[in-house]
Write a protein that holds these residues in place. Structure first.
Motif, PDB file in Angstrom:
ATOM      1  N   SER A   5      50.596  48.222  38.499  1.00 63.01           N
ATOM      2  CA  SER A   5      50.308  47.011  37.732  1.00 63.01           C
ATOM      3  C   SER A   5      49.920  45.865  38.655  1.00 63.01           C
ATOM      4  CB  SER A   5      51.524  46.612  36.892  1.00 63.01           C
ATOM      5  OG  SER A   5      51.340  45.331  36.294  1.00 63.01           O
ATOM      6  N   LEU A   6      50.627  45.706  39.759  1.00 65.59           N
ATOM      7  CA  LEU A   6      50.336  44.626  40.691  1.00 65.59           C
ATOM      8  C   LEU A   6      48.967  44.811  41.339  1.00 65.59           C
ATOM      9  CD1 LEU A   6      53.815  44.258  42.433  1.00 65.59           C
ATOM     10  CD2 LEU A   6      52.793  42.706  40.769  1.00 65.59           C
ATOM     11  N   GLN A   7      48.612  46.041  41.643  1.00 63.00           N
ATOM     12  CA  GLN A   7      47.303  46.305  42.250  1.00 63.00           C
ATOM     13  C   GLN A   7      46.178  46.023  41.270  1.00 63.00           C
ATOM     14  OE1 GLN A   7      47.486  50.319  43.753  1.00 63.00           O
ATOM     15  NE2 GLN A   7      49.169  49.849  45.157  1.00 63.00           N
ATOM     16  N   ARG A   8      46.374  46.413  40.012  1.00 60.00           N
ATOM     17  CA  ARG A   8      45.361  46.078  38.999  1.00 60.00           C
ATOM     18  C   ARG A   8      45.279  44.568  38.817  1.00 60.00           C
ATOM     19  NH1 ARG A   8      47.995  50.415  36.225  1.00 60.00           N
ATOM     20  NH2 ARG A   8      49.079  48.882  34.918  1.00 60.00           N
ATOM     21  N   GLY A   9      46.428  43.908  38.804  1.00 55.36           N
ATOM     22  CA  GLY A   9      46.448  42.456  38.649  1.00 55.36           C
ATOM     23  C   GLY A   9      45.767  41.738  39.795  1.00 55.36           C
ATOM     24  N   ALA A  10      45.953  42.252  41.024  1.00 57.83           N
ATOM     25  CA  ALA A  10      45.284  41.659  42.183  1.00 57.83           C
ATOM     26  C   ALA A  10      43.769  41.775  42.045  1.00 57.83           C
ATOM     27  CB  ALA A  10      45.758  42.343  43.462  1.00 57.83           C
ATOM     28  N   LYS A  11      43.317  42.921  41.566  1.00 55.71           N
ATOM     29  CA  LYS A  11      41.879  43.123  41.347  1.00 55.71           C
ATOM     30  C   LYS A  11      41.353  42.154  40.291  1.00 55.71           C
ATOM     31  CE  LYS A  11      38.545  46.615  39.833  1.00 55.71           C
ATOM     32  NZ  LYS A  11      38.389  48.026  39.355  1.00 55.71           N
ATOM     33  N   HIS A  12      42.095  42.003  39.192  1.00 59.21           N
ATOM     34  CA  HIS A  12      41.679  41.062  38.145  1.00 59.21           C
ATOM     35  C   HIS A  12      41.641  39.638  38.688  1.00 59.21           C
ATOM     36  CE1 HIS A  12      42.123  44.514  35.763  1.00 59.21           C
ATOM     37  NE2 HIS A  12      43.327  44.321  35.284  1.00 59.21           N
ATOM     38  N   PHE A  13      42.642  39.281  39.496  1.00 59.88           N
ATOM     39  CA  PHE A  13      42.729  37.922  40.029  1.00 59.88           C
ATOM     40  C   PHE A  13      41.543  37.624  40.939  1.00 59.88           C
ATOM     41  CE2 PHE A  13      44.208  34.746  43.104  1.00 59.88           C
ATOM     42  CZ  PHE A  13      44.670  33.762  42.251  1.00 59.88           C
ATOM     43  N   ILE A  14      41.209  38.577  41.807  1.00 62.45           N
ATOM     44  CA  ILE A  14      40.083  38.379  42.722  1.00 62.45           C
ATOM     45  C   ILE A  14      38.769  38.283  41.957  1.00 62.45           C
ATOM     46  CG2 ILE A  14      38.752  39.408  44.594  1.00 62.45           C
ATOM     47  CD1 ILE A  14      41.428  38.326  45.498  1.00 62.45           C
ATOM     48  N   ASN A  15      38.586  39.126  40.956  1.00 64.01           N
ATOM     49  CA  ASN A  15      37.314  39.192  40.237  1.00 64.01           C
ATOM     50  C   ASN A  15      37.104  38.030  39.273  1.00 64.01           C
ATOM     51  OD1 ASN A  15      36.440  41.556  41.472  1.00 64.01           O
ATOM     52  ND2 ASN A  15      37.448  42.871  39.976  1.00 64.01           N
ATOM     53  N   TYR A  16      38.170  37.523  38.666  1.00 64.57           N
ATOM     54  CA  TYR A  16      38.006  36.548  37.593  1.00 64.57           C
ATOM     55  C   TYR A  16      38.566  35.154  37.905  1.00 64.57           C
ATOM     56  CZ  TYR A  16      36.680  40.460  34.587  1.00 64.57           C
ATOM     57  OH  TYR A  16      36.034  41.542  34.038  1.00 64.57           O
TER      58      TYR A  16
ATOM     59  N   TYR B   8      45.129  37.230  52.260  1.00 64.99           N
ATOM     60  CA  TYR B   8      44.763  38.541  51.733  1.00 64.99           C
ATOM     61  C   TYR B   8      45.708  39.641  52.211  1.00 64.99           C
ATOM     62  CZ  TYR B   8      40.318  36.789  49.897  1.00 64.99           C
ATOM     63  OH  TYR B   8      39.368  36.116  49.168  1.00 64.99           O
ATOM     64  N   ASP B   9      46.280  39.496  53.400  1.00 64.44           N
ATOM     65  CA  ASP B   9      47.153  40.554  53.899  1.00 64.44           C
ATOM     66  C   ASP B   9      48.477  40.635  53.138  1.00 64.44           C
ATOM     67  OD1 ASP B   9      48.372  38.284  54.872  1.00 64.44           O
ATOM     68  OD2 ASP B   9      48.119  38.781  56.985  1.00 64.44           O
ATOM     69  N   LEU B  10      48.738  39.658  52.261  1.00 63.26           N
ATOM     70  CA  LEU B  10      49.914  39.765  51.394  1.00 63.26           C
ATOM     71  C   LEU B  10      49.827  40.998  50.501  1.00 63.26           C
ATOM     72  CD1 LEU B  10      52.545  38.452  50.230  1.00 63.26           C
ATOM     73  CD2 LEU B  10      51.075  37.323  48.552  1.00 63.26           C
ATOM     74  N   LEU B  11      48.596  41.440  50.217  1.00 59.35           N
ATOM     75  CA  LEU B  11      48.397  42.572  49.320  1.00 59.35           C
ATOM     76  C   LEU B  11      48.914  43.881  49.916  1.00 59.35           C
ATOM     77  CD1 LEU B  11      44.809  41.694  48.047  1.00 59.35           C
ATOM     78  CD2 LEU B  11      47.004  41.130  47.021  1.00 59.35           C
ATOM     79  N   LYS B  12      49.213  43.875  51.206  1.00 65.52           N
ATOM     80  CA  LYS B  12      49.832  45.066  51.806  1.00 65.52           C
ATOM     81  C   LYS B  12      51.206  45.324  51.209  1.00 65.52           C
ATOM     82  CE  LYS B  12      47.582  44.601  56.353  1.00 65.52           C
ATOM     83  NZ  LYS B  12      47.828  44.373  57.810  1.00 65.52           N
ATOM     84  N   GLN B  13      51.865  44.258  50.748  1.00 61.67           N
ATOM     85  CA  GLN B  13      53.208  44.398  50.192  1.00 61.67           C
ATOM     86  C   GLN B  13      53.218  45.120  48.847  1.00 61.67           C
ATOM     87  OE1 GLN B  13      55.721  40.910  50.208  1.00 61.67           O
ATOM     88  NE2 GLN B  13      54.787  40.102  52.074  1.00 61.67           N
ATOM     89  N   ILE B  14      52.054  45.259  48.220  1.00 61.18           N
ATOM     90  CA  ILE B  14      52.019  45.964  46.933  1.00 61.18           C
ATOM     91  C   ILE B  14      51.369  47.336  47.086  1.00 61.18           C
ATOM     92  CG2 ILE B  14      52.048  43.847  45.588  1.00 61.18           C
ATOM     93  CD1 ILE B  14      49.069  44.095  45.198  1.00 61.18           C
ATOM     94  N   GLY B  15      51.371  47.841  48.318  1.00 61.56           N
ATOM     95  CA  GLY B  15      50.947  49.212  48.545  1.00 61.56           C
ATOM     96  C   GLY B  15      49.498  49.419  48.895  1.00 61.56           C
ATOM     97  N   LEU B  16      48.764  48.358  49.178  1.00 61.88           N
ATOM     98  CA  LEU B  16      47.353  48.485  49.544  1.00 61.88           C
ATOM     99  C   LEU B  16      47.200  48.501  51.062  1.00 61.88           C
ATOM    100  CD1 LEU B  16      45.730  46.014  46.990  1.00 61.88           C
ATOM    101  CD2 LEU B  16      45.737  48.502  46.880  1.00 61.88           C
ATOM    102  N   SER B  17      46.283  49.310  51.543  1.00 56.47           N
ATOM    103  CA  SER B  17      46.031  49.381  52.976  1.00 56.47           C
ATOM    104  C   SER B  17      45.038  48.295  53.391  1.00 56.47           C
ATOM    105  CB  SER B  17      45.466  50.749  53.351  1.00 56.47           C
ATOM    106  OG  SER B  17      44.169  50.925  52.775  1.00 56.47           O
ATOM    107  N   LYS B  18      44.950  48.060  54.684  1.00 56.95           N
ATOM    108  CA  LYS B  18      44.003  47.082  55.214  1.00 56.95           C
ATOM    109  C   LYS B  18      42.575  47.451  54.819  1.00 56.95           C
ATOM    110  CE  LYS B  18      42.595  44.952  59.634  1.00 56.95           C
ATOM    111  NZ  LYS B  18      41.182  45.416  59.684  1.00 56.95           N
ATOM    112  N   GLN B  19      42.262  48.725  54.884  1.00 56.71           N
ATOM    113  CA  GLN B  19      40.921  49.182  54.521  1.00 56.71           C
ATOM    114  C   GLN B  19      40.625  48.953  53.048  1.00 56.71           C
ATOM    115  OE1 GLN B  19      40.149  53.281  55.460  1.00 56.71           O
ATOM    116  NE2 GLN B  19      38.061  53.258  54.666  1.00 56.71           N
ATOM    117  N   GLN B  20      41.579  49.247  52.181  1.00 53.83           N
ATOM    118  CA  GLN B  20      41.392  49.038  50.739  1.00 53.83           C
ATOM    119  C   GLN B  20      41.177  47.559  50.427  1.00 53.83           C
ATOM    120  OE1 GLN B  20      45.074  50.977  49.522  1.00 53.83           O
ATOM    121  NE2 GLN B  20      43.895  52.600  48.484  1.00 53.83           N
TER     122      GLN B  20
END
Length: 243
Positions: free
Chosen positions: A41-52, A64-76
């Motif tokens: 849910s957090l990863q989908r929400g991050a995508k929505h937040f960035i896009n909209y 942006y590196d805060l997103l590592k805490q919700i399971g996303l890699s640096k590459q993603q």
């Protein structure tokens, strides 16, 4: 002296209570339970937040590196969520200045870094569901939760066009008074999930250490209970001969 000013203080306090009650009188909000451990849910929400959202609002206190805490890699993060050429260590800021935003929109869009803590998750969730068509407004939109808001309904293509249903009290609208006149790309259930994910992420973004703080709080409470039990047992042991 105290007897003379006491009635005045009582009247003053009653006035403050009355004013605060009036200020808190709002549209009934729809409740959601945020979950800072629901990484999908957090990863989908991050995508929505960035896009909209980041296009106009930004989150200047969040990197942006805060997103590592919700399971996303640096590459993603770099390939899918950084759309402006920024570095992963940069803040989520908009491309234009507050001065330009004021000239273009009449008011600078607020920063959303801690909006979830300021407004609350229920408010954000209800607000994003509360837009309806209003031709009297400059943007063509209005909002039940935030009347006469300057922000247009940027998600109307997803939710569809809502209008006020049959009601006699326009001044006291509720979310239940809105009906979809023209459906959007998402079904009502899908849009609700979309908004939930977005708000869930915004709540995480506003307080990334929330889950850690909660678990630490449970540990502290357990420690205090055990400490109290041990202290009480020692007290009983030391005083048993006296009592």
């Amino acid at each position: 002296m105290l007897k003379k000013i006491l009635p005045f203080l009582l009247l003053l306090s009653v006035g403050f209570v009355h004013l605060s009650c009036e200020a808190e009188e709002t549209v009934p909000l729809q409740h959601i339970s945020i979950n800072g451990t629901d990484y999908p849910s957090l990863q989908r929400g991050a995508k929505h937040f960035i896009n909209y959202c980041v296009t106009c609002h930004g989150a200047k206190f969040v990197r942006y590196d805060l997103l590592k805490q919700i399971g996303l890699s640096k590459q993603q993060i770099e390939e899918n969520l950084i759309l402006t050429g920024s570095k992963i260590s940069d803040d989520m800021v908009v491309a234009f200045s507050a001065k330009d935003a004021t000239e273009w929109f009449g008011v600078a869009p607020p920063d959303l870094s801690v909006e979830a803590r300021v407004r609350g998750a229920d408010w954000l969730y209800s607000y994003l569901k509360g837009f309806y068509k209003d031709d009297t407004r400059p943007s063509g939109w209005n909002n039940v939760v935030f009347p006469n808001v300057a922000m247009p309904h940027v998600l109307y293509a997803l939710q569809g066009t809502q209008v006020i249903g049959p009601t006699k009290d326009i001044q006291h609208l509720a979310l239940t008074d809105l009906v979809v006149e023209k459906p959007g790309k998402l079904t009502p259930a899908e849009y609700n999930q979309f908004i939930y994910d977005l708000v869930n992420y915004m709540a995480f973004m506003a307080e990334p250490a929330r889950e850690t703080r909660i678990h630490m709080g449970y540990g502290v409470i357990i420690f205090l209970i055990l400490g109290f039990a041990l202290s009480y047992a020692l007290k009983k042991e030391y005083w048993k001969d006296i009592h």
